[in-house]
Design a protein around this motif. Structure first.
Motif, short mmCIF file in Angstrom:
data_model
loop_
_atom_site.label_atom_id
_atom_site.label_comp_id
_atom_site.label_asym_id
_atom_site.label_seq_id
_atom_site.Cartn_x
_atom_site.Cartn_y
_atom_site.Cartn_z
N ASP A 211 0.80 -1.22 0.00
CA ASP A 211 0.00 0.00 0.00
C ASP A 211 0.84 1.28 0.00
N HIS A 212 2.17 1.12 0.07
CA HIS A 212 3.04 2.30 0.13
C HIS A 212 4.27 2.09 -0.75
N PRO A 213 4.73 3.14 -1.41
CA PRO A 213 5.93 3.02 -2.26
C PRO A 213 7.15 2.51 -1.49
N ARG A 214 7.23 2.82 -0.19
CA ARG A 214 8.43 2.43 0.56
C ARG A 214 8.62 0.92 0.60
N GLY A 215 7.53 0.18 0.78
CA GLY A 215 7.62 -1.28 0.82
C GLY A 215 8.09 -1.84 -0.51
N ILE A 216 7.58 -1.26 -1.58
CA ILE A 216 7.98 -1.72 -2.92
C ILE A 216 9.47 -1.46 -3.14
N ALA A 217 9.92 -0.27 -2.67
CA ALA A 217 11.34 0.08 -2.79
C ALA A 217 12.19 -0.88 -1.96
N ALA A 218 11.74 -1.17 -0.74
CA ALA A 218 12.51 -2.06 0.14
C ALA A 218 12.62 -3.46 -0.46
N ALA A 219 11.53 -3.93 -1.06
CA ALA A 219 11.55 -5.27 -1.69
C ALA A 219 12.51 -5.28 -2.87
N HIS A 220 12.54 -4.20 -3.63
CA HIS A 220 13.48 -4.08 -4.76
C HIS A 220 14.92 -4.19 -4.27
N VAL A 221 15.23 -3.41 -3.24
CA VAL A 221 16.60 -3.38 -2.74
C VAL A 221 16.98 -4.74 -2.14
N MET A 222 16.05 -5.34 -1.41
CA MET A 222 16.35 -6.63 -0.77
C MET A 222 16.57 -7.74 -1.80
N ARG A 223 15.82 -7.69 -2.88
CA ARG A 223 16.01 -8.70 -3.95
C ARG A 223 17.44 -8.61 -4.48
N GLY A 224 17.92 -7.40 -4.67
CA GLY A 224 19.30 -7.20 -5.12
C GLY A 224 20.30 -7.75 -4.11
N ARG A 225 20.03 -7.49 -2.83
CA ARG A 225 20.97 -7.96 -1.80
C ARG A 225 21.02 -9.47 -1.73
N LEU A 226 19.89 -10.11 -2.04
CA LEU A 226 19.86 -11.58 -2.05
C LEU A 226 20.62 -12.14 -3.25
N GLY A 227 20.89 -11.29 -4.22
CA GLY A 227 21.54 -11.77 -5.43
C GLY A 227 20.60 -12.48 -6.38
N VAL A 228 19.29 -12.27 -6.17
CA VAL A 228 18.31 -12.88 -7.08
C VAL A 228 18.16 -11.96 -8.29
N PRO A 229 18.43 -12.45 -9.49
CA PRO A 229 18.27 -11.57 -10.65
C PRO A 229 16.80 -11.26 -10.91
N GLY A 230 16.57 -10.27 -11.76
CA GLY A 230 15.20 -9.97 -12.15
C GLY A 230 14.64 -8.79 -11.40
N GLY A 231 13.46 -8.36 -11.88
CA GLY A 231 12.82 -7.17 -11.34
C GLY A 231 11.53 -7.50 -10.62
N GLN A 232 10.66 -6.53 -10.58
CA GLN A 232 9.35 -6.69 -9.95
C GLN A 232 8.32 -6.05 -10.88
N LEU A 233 7.11 -6.60 -10.85
CA LEU A 233 6.00 -5.95 -11.54
C LEU A 233 5.08 -5.37 -10.48
N VAL A 234 4.91 -4.06 -10.53
CA VAL A 234 3.92 -3.41 -9.67
C VAL A 234 2.66 -3.23 -10.51
#
Ligand code: PSU
Ligand code: MN
Length: 313
Positions: A211-234
């Motif tokens: 419900d907030h842009p911050r959560g979407i941003a945090a998930a984006h950054v965390m995916r990168g930290r995990l080393g999982v390739p790929g993006g997200q679809l909002v």
């Protein structure tokens, strides 16, 4: 197209003055595609919309970088004159993952789809991209095998794409099954169900809701930290006041699909053909809704870009 180089340098890329300034100042950036301009909307609404979307990004504190290839150079951000030139070109290619390198190497002109815009955004260091609707699994794909390269790009390239879901001309359940198979996070913004492009809701439950842009941003950054390739679809629903109810559009979509089949329309031509027919059959209402949803996506993308900036400073 002639080959210009015997020795190839790095990716020929240029930043518009506005994008260069944003990069220097640390202003958040939002990538925008150009196929929606050249192949997705009729003239002159295409150019008007491109300008409005850029203004909407600006009004929400970010800078827009519309991507296109002109004379073999990847443009990250277009000046007003360049935007007019792109819209006026007769033979501009629709560039997806398969075509981008060849167009750059051979000095061509092309507009970027979702897949190619994601690749361009990554090269330019931009993390968030706003568009209308992604490509996906076409109806009848079990016979045609027509599945958009956009889906595979989301699985590989670390960009958060803000769209009103996949376009409703597609087989939406199959599209979301493929995204699940590919491990692409699909995040509905502010509601439990997936949107359906021109319609705000559907009977499909979204895998994730934020419900907030911050959560979407945090998930984006965390995916990168995990080393999982790929993006997200909002999957950002069109504002209800602008939507066309799904039951009203269903017969129109079926008619356009029938015409496409009867005329043997295939591969890259399918999506532009269907959008154009639906525009005519709805007497322009589909375009009004399409513009509204792109603007809505631009707003949210600007917010997400700012939050990613905050998290990674
Ligand atoms: N969003 C819109 N209109 C469009 C598109 C997106 O509102 O025309 C474009 C995007 O460039 C997307 C493409 O990548 O449609 C999908 O084409 P295909 O189905 O051929 O992959
Ligand atoms: Mn296709």
């Amino acid at each position: 197209m002639t080959q210009r180089h015997t020795q190839l340098g790095p990716v020929p890329m240029t930043f518009s003055p506005e994008v260069a300034e944003a990069r220097a100042n640390g202003t958040p950036l939002v990538a925008l595609e150009s196929t929606i301009i050249t192949h997705g909307m009729p003239f002159p609404q295409n150019v008007e919309t491109a300008r409005k979307v850029e203004a909407e990004v600006r009004a929400h504190g970010a800078t827009a970088a519309t991507m296109a290839v002109m004379d073999g150079v990847l443009h990250v951000g277009l000046t007003s004159d360049q935007l007019d030139r792109l819209a006026g070109l007769d033979d501009v290619a629709k560039l997806s993952r398969a075509d981008l390198a060849a167009c750059l190497a051979l000095g061509g002109n092309g507009a970027t789809t979702v897949a190619a815009t994601m690749i361009a955004a990554r090269v330019a260091g931009i993390k968030v991209f706003a568009t209308g609707g992604i490509g996906g699994v076409h109806r009848g794909a079990e016979h045609s095998f027509d599945i958009s390269a956009d889906l595979h790009e989301l699985a590989q390239t670390p960009i958060t794409v803000v769209a009103a879901g996949a376009k409703a001309i597609l087989d939406l359940p199959k599209t979301y099954e493929v995204l699940e198979t590919l491990g692409v996070p699909v995040i509905a913004f502010g509601q439990d169900s997936l949107p359906a492009f021109w319609s705000a809701t559907s009977d499909m439950k979204a895998p994730l809701r934020m419900d907030h842009p911050r959560g979407i941003a945090a998930a984006h950054v965390m995916r990168g930290r995990l080393g999982v390739p790929g993006g997200q679809l909002v999957a950002n629903p069109i504002p209800v006041r602008n939507q066309i109810p799904a039951e009203e559009l269903a017969p129109v979509i079926l008619q356009a699909l029938g015409e496409a089949e009867a005329q043997g329309i295939a591969s890259k031509a399918v999506t532009p053909f269907l959008l154009d027919r639906i525009f005519t059959l709805t007497e322009g209402r589909s375009l009004i809704a399409n513009v509204a949803l792109v603007l809505n996506n631009a707003r949210l993308a600007a917010g997400i870009a700012a939050e990613i900036g905050n998290l990674t400073k």
